[in-house]
Write an enzyme that holds these catalytic residues in place. Structure first.
Site, PDB file in Angstrom:
ATOM      1  N   LYS A  99     -79.829 -26.249   2.383  1.00  0.00           N
ATOM      2  CA  LYS A  99     -78.421 -26.573   2.606  1.00  0.00           C
ATOM      3  C   LYS A  99     -77.987 -27.639   1.617  1.00  0.00           C
ATOM      4  O   LYS A  99     -78.277 -28.832   1.791  1.00  0.00           O
ATOM      5  CB  LYS A  99     -78.167 -27.069   4.028  1.00  0.00           C
ATOM      6  N   CYS A 147     -79.977 -43.385  -5.079  1.00  0.00           N
ATOM      7  CA  CYS A 147     -80.630 -44.171  -4.031  1.00  0.00           C
ATOM      8  C   CYS A 147     -81.585 -45.210  -4.606  1.00  0.00           C
ATOM      9  O   CYS A 147     -81.803 -46.250  -3.992  1.00  0.00           O
ATOM     10  CB  CYS A 147     -81.361 -43.247  -3.065  1.00  0.00           C
TER      11      CYS A 147
END
Length: 490
Positions: free
Chosen positions: A178, A287
């Site tokens: 996804k 990140c």
């Protein structure tokens, strides 16, 4: 090198492009221009059901019967297809995400190498055997964990798709991926290329959709055996809760507030431009971006001055221009979030040395921003801003540097700059982070485990260790004794 605009993209399930059951389409626009880009089908629960069924069918059928040597060949073939279609993939990624093409080309190259590394790493998948106590023989088997649900974020959709697909496919798992509903285009194209090079139908399925509905349903789905997620720490916590009902295996690569520690004996001609790159290379939307620069107090003012001067030299602009170094943020809404943190930093007493203002014109651009006179307790030093904003924090000595470096809930990445090799290794051993660089700014390489400590998650990507996260170990015990067993003495 032109990517067709206004195209309509479907889901990719069972080896073909299909419509969403609901018929829902999302309009995508280019972050750098605000202009319309494409329409993409948004999958829902029924589509996840179809994708999981296709993945399970592939495991029970052709993909499950594919030997390791053929899996290796297919992964190499997919890497070759990425190279052959690199111009299309690069432009598609740039226009969907808004980041500079110079960064995207590097990410695409790593994606190719990810497939090549795991294509070779398949040869390392093996059990072991040994006799036990005379008449018993033990051996172990390595088997794919099953259907892997994989969720990738909007900031690195192409590269993160390769991070997820490569080890899962190498291990023999089937995948339901996804991508973020805002940036699914390269993941969908990669699935098409996989079908073209010969991956069996159902081995790779791609279902874009909202995380709160489609993603949550994928995590809860009883037909999914493992979840691998890259994204925010808050979402990672929710995934842990949702996965607990079916005791799913998890890999979580989450947020970061990574330190970049500069000692007085560092080579500043190397440390300063490298530190500029370490925060701004993906417009700070990464990140592991070193968003906290910790500088020994004796050189603090000089460092801030030189760092800010280098920052002001960066070229912000058209992501498709090869000279551009910083492209657009993902959306105007995200830009407002980033700017909100800068304003909060001002309120807390930080100095905005450069940047810090929202410009006029189209696109979600935000200037590279330097905040000085920052204390570790400030929100801008504790919370993940996820934009081109760096906080520069002074420290007194090595002990203080380590304390500040560890004074956050995250532990993903860190960099240490020093002219003392012993200090470099000493500090690296005491910083709580999954990866530490010494006198070099780079972060992730195929074959080198990547992942977090603390609330930056658990499990590792990119390494041989990653294969183990997609494999089950089955122990088999065999008797070699000519005599029958009779434990009760009957």
């Amino acid at each position: 090198m032109a990517v067709a605009t206004e195209r309509e993209y479907g889901l990719f399930i069972g080896g073909e492009v299909v419509e969403a059951q609901s018929g829902e389409l999302r309009e995508l626009s280019e972050p750098a221009t605000g202009e319309s880009l494409a329409r993409v089908a948004m999958g829902g629960e029924a589509d996840v059901d179809r994708a999981v069924e296709a993945a399970r069918g592939a495991l029970d059928g052709p993909w499950g019967k594919t030997p390791p040597t053929e899996r290796s060949r297919l992964l190499h073939a997919l890497a070759d297809a990425m190279v052959a279609n690199r111009k299309e993939l690069a432009e598609l990624e740039v226009r969907n995400v808004g980041k500079a093409i110079s960064s995207v080309k590097a990410e695409l190259n790593q994606g190719v190498e990810n497939f090549r590394f795991y294509a070779s790493a398949i040869a390392s998948i093996a059990g072991r055997s040994n006799p036990i106590g005379g008449s018993l023989l033990f051996y172990s088997l390595k088997e794919p964990v099953g259907v892997a649900g994989q969720i990738v974020p909007w900031n690195y959709p192409l590269m993160m798709t390769t991070w997820k697909l490569a080890p899962a496919l190498a291990a023999g798992c089937a995948v339901v991926l996804k991508p973020d509903s805002a940036t699914p285009l390269t993941a969908l194209r990669l699935a098409e290329l996989a079908a073209e090079v010969g991956f069996p139908a159902g081995a790779i399925n791609v279902v874009p959709g909202p995380g709160t509905t489609t993603g949550a349903y994928l995590v809860r789905h009883r037909g999914v055996d493992k979840i691998a997620f890259t994204g925010s720490t808050e979402t990672g916590g929710e995934i842990m809760r949702l996965a607990s009902g079916t005791i799913k295996r998890l890999t979580l690569e989450l947020g970061g507030k990574s330190p970049n520690v500069v000692f007085t004996d560092a080579n500043l001609a190397d440390a300063i431009p490298s530190s500029v790159w370490s925060i701004y290379y993906s417009a700070g939307q990464s990140c592991e971006a070193r968003s906290r620069v910790l500088v020994e107090r004796a050189i603090y003012d000089d460092f801030v001055s030189q760092f800010s001067a280098k920052t002001e030299q960066l070229k912000l602009g058209d992501p498709l221009d090869p000279e551009t170094q910083i492209g657009s943020l993902i959306s105007p809404e995200h830009r407002e979030r980033v700017h909100g943190y800068v304003e909060r930093g001002r309120e807390e007493g930080a100095d905005v040395v450069t940047g810090g203002e929202v410009g006029n014109g189209k696109g979600a651009f935000y200037p590279p921003t330097v905040l000085a006179k920052v204390e570790s307790s400030m929100a801008v030093a504790q919370e993940e801003i996820f934009g081109p904003v760096v906080t520069v924090i002074p420290f007194e000595d090595e002990k203080d540097a380590i304390r500040i470096a560890n004074d956050v809930r995250y532990g993903l990445m860190a960099t240490v700059w020093t002219g003392d090799p012993a200090r470099g290794h000493r500090v690296a051993s005491r910083i709580k982070a999954g990866t530490v660089g010494i006198n070099m700014p780079y972060t992730a390489f195929p074959g080198i485990p990547f992942g977090g400590y603390k609330q930056s998650g658990f499990g590792r990507e990119l390494g041989l260790e990653t294969l183990e996260l997609y494999l089950e170990t089955k122990s088999v015990l065999v008797s070699t004794s000519p005599k029958p067993f009779n434990p009760f003495g009957l």
